[in-house]
Write an enzyme that holds these catalytic residues in place. Structure first.
Site, PDB file in Angstrom:
ATOM      1  NE  ARG A   1      13.304   0.437  -6.626  1.00 15.72           N
ATOM      2  CZ  ARG A   1      12.204   1.178  -6.471  1.00 15.72           C
ATOM      3  NH1 ARG A   1      12.224   2.481  -6.722  1.00 15.72           N
ATOM      4  NH2 ARG A   1      11.086   0.625  -6.099  1.00 15.72           N
TER       5      ARG A   1
ATOM      6  CG  ASN B   1      -0.765   2.631  -3.213  1.00 14.77           C
ATOM      7  OD1 ASN B   1      -0.149   1.735  -3.753  1.00 14.77           O
ATOM      8  ND2 ASN B   1      -0.273   3.844  -3.024  1.00 14.77           N
TER       9      ASN B   1
ATOM     10  CD  GLU C   1       2.282   8.516  -4.859  1.00  7.30           C
ATOM     11  OE1 GLU C   1       2.634   7.834  -5.820  1.00  7.30           O
ATOM     12  OE2 GLU C   1       2.826   8.454  -3.754  1.00  7.30           O
TER      13      GLU C   1
ATOM     14  CG  HIS D   1       7.421   8.102  -8.338  1.00  2.62           C
ATOM     15  ND1 HIS D   1       8.758   8.343  -8.120  1.00  2.62           N
ATOM     16  CD2 HIS D   1       7.027   7.229  -7.381  1.00  2.62           C
ATOM     17  CE1 HIS D   1       9.155   7.635  -7.084  1.00  2.62           C
ATOM     18  NE2 HIS D   1       8.133   6.942  -6.622  1.00  2.62           N
TER      19      HIS D   1
ATOM     20  NE  ARG E   1       1.533   2.963  -6.984  1.00  3.88           N
ATOM     21  CZ  ARG E   1       2.601   2.444  -6.389  1.00  3.88           C
ATOM     22  NH1 ARG E   1       2.473   1.730  -5.292  1.00  3.88           N
ATOM     23  NH2 ARG E   1       3.803   2.644  -6.894  1.00  3.88           N
TER      24      ARG E   1
END
Ligand code: ADP
Length: 346
Positions: A214, A7, A330, A153, A64
């Site tokens: 963000r 990842n 994940e 996501h 990923r």
């Protein structure tokens, strides 16, 4: 069967090695600050080289990949054509896709023909209906420039959906959920009959919820004002929205644990703004879904902060919702997807 998962973030690289028979993690490594001034590793390739694993013993690698655009709606075995496809999507994910590609290429040198699979953050949202993914802009912005909602996501939303289905003893294809991945990055997803039908992140991961740094949703005219009146450059606005806004922008702190403990007024305000935004998304997704089997919290904040969960749920509208807290994984989901993809090819 041993599957490695890579990842690569814009400046980090997570490595995990799974025994797929037992789902046991055999090795786990993290390299951070890649490419930053004075960092130990200048590139993702160097970071990968520093991981002392016998790559010969690995049966497959799952990567990923952040952006699959409209080209990739599911996990795929990587070949030259797929690499080219990921490269073409760099304008849509300028920080992430190059790092993902570098990881893929660096490994190819190490493991030759051992299968490598790309698992896309966007893929779970390939099921969004047009009314969810088209922005109300001139239509050619979509047709010519592919400006649309992609959503991110996806690996996490899909992982917690499957766990929720098991817990509720329902078939995935019959489950309706609102999943909230609340971490430093955060997104909400409306899942109908096991498929994503709306999600808060959009063309990029900037849209939607208030995140660590963000802004999430904004009036787009603010960006015009900042450029026209405040004379900020495009890059300055970009950095402000992605790295200096959100919780950090409001109260100078993006670690929610510290924000919760703080008595400082901006910290309290930041928390209230973030919670209110989540509540607005839950309400709107309830309207879209009608029947909701459960609301699922995941991600660092969603999994660990009972305080934030309670604040979010503090609305009469939400009293009837069944609430689940599910730890996302994940990397395991990427390993599972990798296994499924290579099995399909055999
Ligand atoms: P990333 O998106 O970087 O993977 P994580 O999912 O690890 O982020 O979430 C990081 C966030 O979770 C941070 O804001 C951190 O403060 C918050 N967090 C972790 N544990 C707790 C906790 N016990 N209470 C409140 N917030 C927490």
């Amino acid at each position: 069967m041993r599957i490695a998962v890579i990842n690569s973030g814009s400046s980090s690289l997570k490595f995990k090695l799974f025994d797929m028979d037992t789902k046991e993690v055999l090795d786990s490594e993290l390299r951070e600050h890649i490419g930053e001034d004075g960092a130990e590793y200048a590139t993702h390739k160097e970071a990968l080289e520093s991981i002392a694993v016998d790559f010969e013993s690995i049966d497959a690698v799952g990567h990923r990949v952040v952006h699959g655009g409209e080209s990739f709606s599911e996990s795929i075995l990587i070949d030259a054509r797929v690499e080219e496809g990921i490269e073409k999507l760099i304008p849509l994910a300028p920080l992430h896709n190059p790092a993902n590609l570098e990881g893929i290429k660096a490994l190819r040198e190490k493991i030759g023909n051992t299968p490598q699979v790309a698992v896309f953050d966007t893929a779970f949202h390939a099921s969004l209906p047009k009314e969810a993914y088209i922005y109300a802009l001139p239509y050619e912005m979509y047709e010519k420039h592919k400006v649309r909602r992609y959503g991110f996501h996806g690996t996490s939303h899909s992982f917690v959906m499957k766990v929720a289905a098991k817990k509720l003893q329902k078939d995935v294809s019959e489950i309706n959920l609102i999943t909230l991945h609340l971490g430093n990055g955060a997104s909400a997803c409306a899942i109908k009959n096991g498929k994503s039908i709306d999600t808060s992140m959009g063309f990029t991961p900037l849209e939607g919820l208030v995140m660590g740094s963000r802004s999430g949703d904004l009036d787009p005219a603010i960006l015009l004002f900042m450029q026209r009146e405040l004379m900020l450059s495009v890059d300055e606005v970009d950095t402000m929205l992605n790295k200096k806004s959100g919780l950090l922008g409001i109260c100078q702190e993006n670690d929610l644990r510290k924000i919760i403990k703080s008595e400082e007024k901006h910290a309290k305000l930041a928390l209230s703004i973030m919670i209110r935004r989540v509540q607005k998304y839950i309400g709107s997704y309830m309207a879209l879904l009608g029947n909701v089997d459960a609301l699922v919290f995941t991600g660092g904040i969603g999994e660990n902060s009972e305080y934030v969960r309670e604040k979010i749920l503090d609305s009469t509208l939400f009293q009837s919702l069944k609430v689940l807290v599910i730890q996302t994984d994940e990397e395991l989901e990427i390993a599972n997807q990798t296994l499924l993809t290579i099995e399909k090819k055999v």
